[in-house]
Design a protein around this motif. Structure first.
Motif: not given
Length: 758
Positions: A34, A115, A240, A243
């Motif tokens: 990341l 990512e 996040l 994510v």
């Protein structure tokens, strides 16, 4: 340059699972990489500690540098992807340092979060997408219910992903979960039908499932990879929430380990903006799947989400068809012209219309009941509670004990109720009852011990046992479905309207009788008025003639006492004559349409003032009048009588301490703006104010001034019969208007006339 990690180490201090900040763990799972890149400067502000494996450069050589300088030739391909509008949903494949990676990007505040996951070059062909869609259409056609469709989706998702177990997990209103469908490999213990407490997926976790519909855990034994940033002396966090690589709560990781699960894939099922459930995939060994497989699994979730509402509506429609048939039977009987007790016996579908086990209708305080119902005494207590605690006209629950303190005493008959007011709760209402249905909920472990605090580490830990834990649920009925509640409401509304219609008919009949009586009384009163004003006039006239003769004689034999008696007779006769004339005027003050004519009120007022010319000069009165309506429909002689009464009263009740000032003004107003009289709100009126500075009247008695025979002043010096203002009120009523009186603050009175000009 000093580098630090942003790992959140406060998990050990939290008191509840709901307070765990799972969106800012400060770390990711190790099967990917990341970067957090400034959108404007393209500078790398955050990177995962394992980034050296991707870029062949240590984090210190990445942080603070531009991404373009790190990637160099790969940057041009990546930049065009990052600037595309769907980069957060569609993965992009890129070769970096000889390896192939799938990339997903989205933005958080000023940062672009990127990512990276190793790619297996798996790509979905259009033919595969078509085949998946075709297969789903077949599943829809085969499924006869929502549960069967969920089962088919579970089977198909397991085929696509290869996980050992795939469950369709459905939430209830409190977000307790139920395994609604399950597909598993042989040898695994079934979870189908098990329930899980809402604490297993706390509120902040459900919020993340709403934001990010797909989450993967590749290996529960993973070691979290910290996120690094340049230490600038301030606390830093990185959100996040969106994510996919986000590190998972250690409490959830332990939860999965306790279940014997090594890897998971979780996909959200969203309906009407709420989390309806999940597709939960479990594997007993470490496992990850490509972006293509994830997208195919996510497509299954979209397919299912699109059908949930359709299936629920279809199932409700089936119930509605049955309910509607019963409702129509009831509605056909409502308007029958017969005693309600006989009508009630014909309501054969009264229980079936909403699947009730009992029902009572309370009509004018009388009970009518069918089926299993509590005693009258218990129903009376329940109605008292409803009257004090339920503000709406209806109320439905399948768990009355959660609201009503006395519910357990009547749970055998009334664990659930649908209540609808038909008037006053204690006299007119209808209540459907459902009896208690005892049921057993199979929990995966004790829900009361879902999360506990470890005695050694003092950290929150999930339950270690998922053995079947049975809960016996009492004091609850079967859930009322929407179609049943709606049908009950429609019937109750129709019944209420019928009762209102009967009441209106009864009132109409009563008012007709009363009207007949009033007409007869009015006719008798008219006769009395006629007799009073005609038959009494002649005797009074003769009394006046004879008394005048006696008073005028020069006969010395008539004593002074007799002369005084004759004088009293003359005065009494005069008062009686005035009264008879006023009664005759009042009784003849009518408002026939043929009497109305276009008139100039200024001319009428001028004639009245001329008739009072001597009194005005004698009192030294000052009278002013603004321009009055010149072309208005009125009955001229009545308006003349009205002005005569008001100006005459002003002269009569003038103050001896000051000259009389009388003003007459006129303007326009709307009925809706008038507060001191009841007028039609949309009609416009002339507002004519007659204001004097006389002795006024007691403001507490202003409502009585317009009553017939009421005299505002009892002083003998003020002569009159007390009918003048009553006549004035009647004149204004004949003209569809009103008259009001108000005591002025300083002195005198104001009489206001509202005369419609449309």
């Amino acid at each position: 340059m000093k580098i630090k990690d942003i790992v959140n180490r406060g998990v050990a201090k939290i008191n509840t699972c709901e307070s765990e900040p799972i969106h800012i763990p400060g770390s990711i799972q190790p099967h990917g990489f990341l970067l957090g890149v400034n959108k404007k400067t393209n500078t790398i502000e955050f990177c995962s500690a394992n980034s050296e494996l991707l870029f062949d450069e240590v984090p210190a050589d990445l942080l603070g540098h531009s991404l373009s300088s790190v990637l160099q030739k790969e940057w041009f391909e990546l930049e065009s992807y990052l600037l595309s509008p769907n980069s957060a949903f569609k993965p992009f494949s890129l070769k970096i340092r000889g390896g192939s990676y799938d990339i997903i990007s989205h933005t958080v505040n000023h940062l672009r979060i990127i990512e990276f996951e190793a790619s297996n070059n798996d790509r979905q062909e259009d033919s595969e997408l078509f085949e998946q869609t075709r297969e789903f259409v077949l599943l829809i056609e085969r499924a006869r219910s929502l549960q069967q469709l969920c089962q088919n989706i579970a089977d198909e998702t397991r085929k696509i992903t290869g996980y050992d177990r795939v469950m369709i997990y459905r939430f209830d209103r409190e977000y307790n979960g139920e395994v609604y469908a399950e597909s598993k490999r042989e040898g695994l213990e079934p979870f189908f039908g098990l329930h899980y407490p809402h604490t297993d997926i706390p509120a902040q976790a459900r919020a993340l499932y709403m934001r990010q519909q797909l989450r993967i855990i590749a290996n529960v034994d993973y070691k979290p990879v910290p996120l690094l940033t340049i230490d600038e002396g301030t606390e830093k966090t990185l959100d996040l929430s969106d994510v996919g690589l986000r590190s998972v709560s250690p409490i959830h990781i332990q939860y999965l380990k306790n279940m014997g699960v090594m890897a998971t894939l979780t996909i959200s099922l969203i309906q009407d903006g709420k989390l309806w459930g999940l597709i939960a995939c479990h594997h007993m060994q470490a496992k990850t799947i490509s972006f293509v497989i994830r997208q195919r699994a996510l497509l299954q979730a979209h397919f299912l989400s699109s059908q949930i509402k359709v299936r629920q509506v279809a199932e409700e429609h089936e119930v509605n068809i049955q309910v509607e048939a019963h409702l129509q039977q009831l509605l056909s009987k409502i308007n029958a012209e017969e005693d309600f007790s006989l009508k009630f016996e014909q309501f054969s579908s009264l229980l079936a219309v909403c699947g009730a086990s009992g029902v009572i209708i309370l009509h004018r305080g009388e009970f009518f009941e069918k089926g299993l119902v509590p005693s009258r005494e218990e129903i009376t207590k329940l109605l008292g509670w409803i009257d004090n605690n339920i503000t709406g006209i209806n109320f439905a629950t399948s768990a009355l004990h959660t609201r009503y303190p006395g519910a357990e005493d009547i749970s055998q008959y009334a664990s659930g109720i649908v209540y609808h007011s038909l008037g006053r709760p204690k006299e007119d209402c209808i209540i459907w009852f459902r009896e208690e249905v005892e049921k057993t909920i199979n929990w995966a472990g004790n829900p009361n011990k879902a999360v506990q605090r470890d005695g050694i580490s003092n950290m929150l830990t999930p339950r270690t046992s998922f053995a079947l834990w049975k809960e016996r649920v009492r004091n609850q009925s079967k859930e009322w479905c929407i179609a049943e509640v709606n049908a009950a409401s429609r019937f109750a509304t129709a019944l209420q309207n019928h009762f209102h219609l009967l009441h209106l008919k009864s009132e109409d009949f009563r008012l007709r009788i009363l009207n007949d009586k009033l007409q007869k009384a009015n006719q008798e009163l008219s006769n009395i008025n006629w007799i009073t004003s005609h038959d009494l006039k002649e005797p009074l006239r003769k009394i006046q003639i004879f008394s005048s003769r006696i008073a005028g004689t020069k006969d010395q034999s008539i004593s002074e006492e007799i002369k005084q008696s004759v004088d009293r007779i003359q005065k009494s006769t005069k008062r009686m004559t005035d009264l008879v004339n006023d009664i005759l005027t009042y009784s003849l003050t009518e408002g026939r349409k043929s009497d109305f004519t276009k008139s100039d009120l200024n001319v009428i007022l001028e004639e009245v003032l001329k008739s009072f010319e001597e009194e005005i000069l004698e009192n030294g009165a000052i009278i002013s009048a603004s321009l009055l309506p010149q072309n208005v429909d009125v009955i001229p002689h009545q308006i003349q009588q009205l002005f005569t009464n008001l100006i005459g009263n002003a002269l009569k009740f003038s103050s001896p301490d000051r000259k009389l000032h009388l003003s007459i003004t006129c303007n326009k107003t709307k009925g809706i703006d008038v507060v001191d009289a009841v007028l039609l709100p949309r009609v416009s009126y002339y507002k004519i104010a007659v204001v004097d500075n006389g002795i006024g009247f007691d403001p507490r008695l202003h409502q009585l001034l317009f009553n017939i025979f009421y005299r505002g002043h009892n002083d003998p010096q003020f002569k009159g019969t007390g009918i003048g203002l009553a006549i004035s009120k009647k004149i204004m009523e004949n003209h569809k208007g009103a008259i009001t009186a108000q005591r002025n603050n300083d002195q005198g009175a104001t009489f206001t006339l509202y005369l419609p000009y449309n």
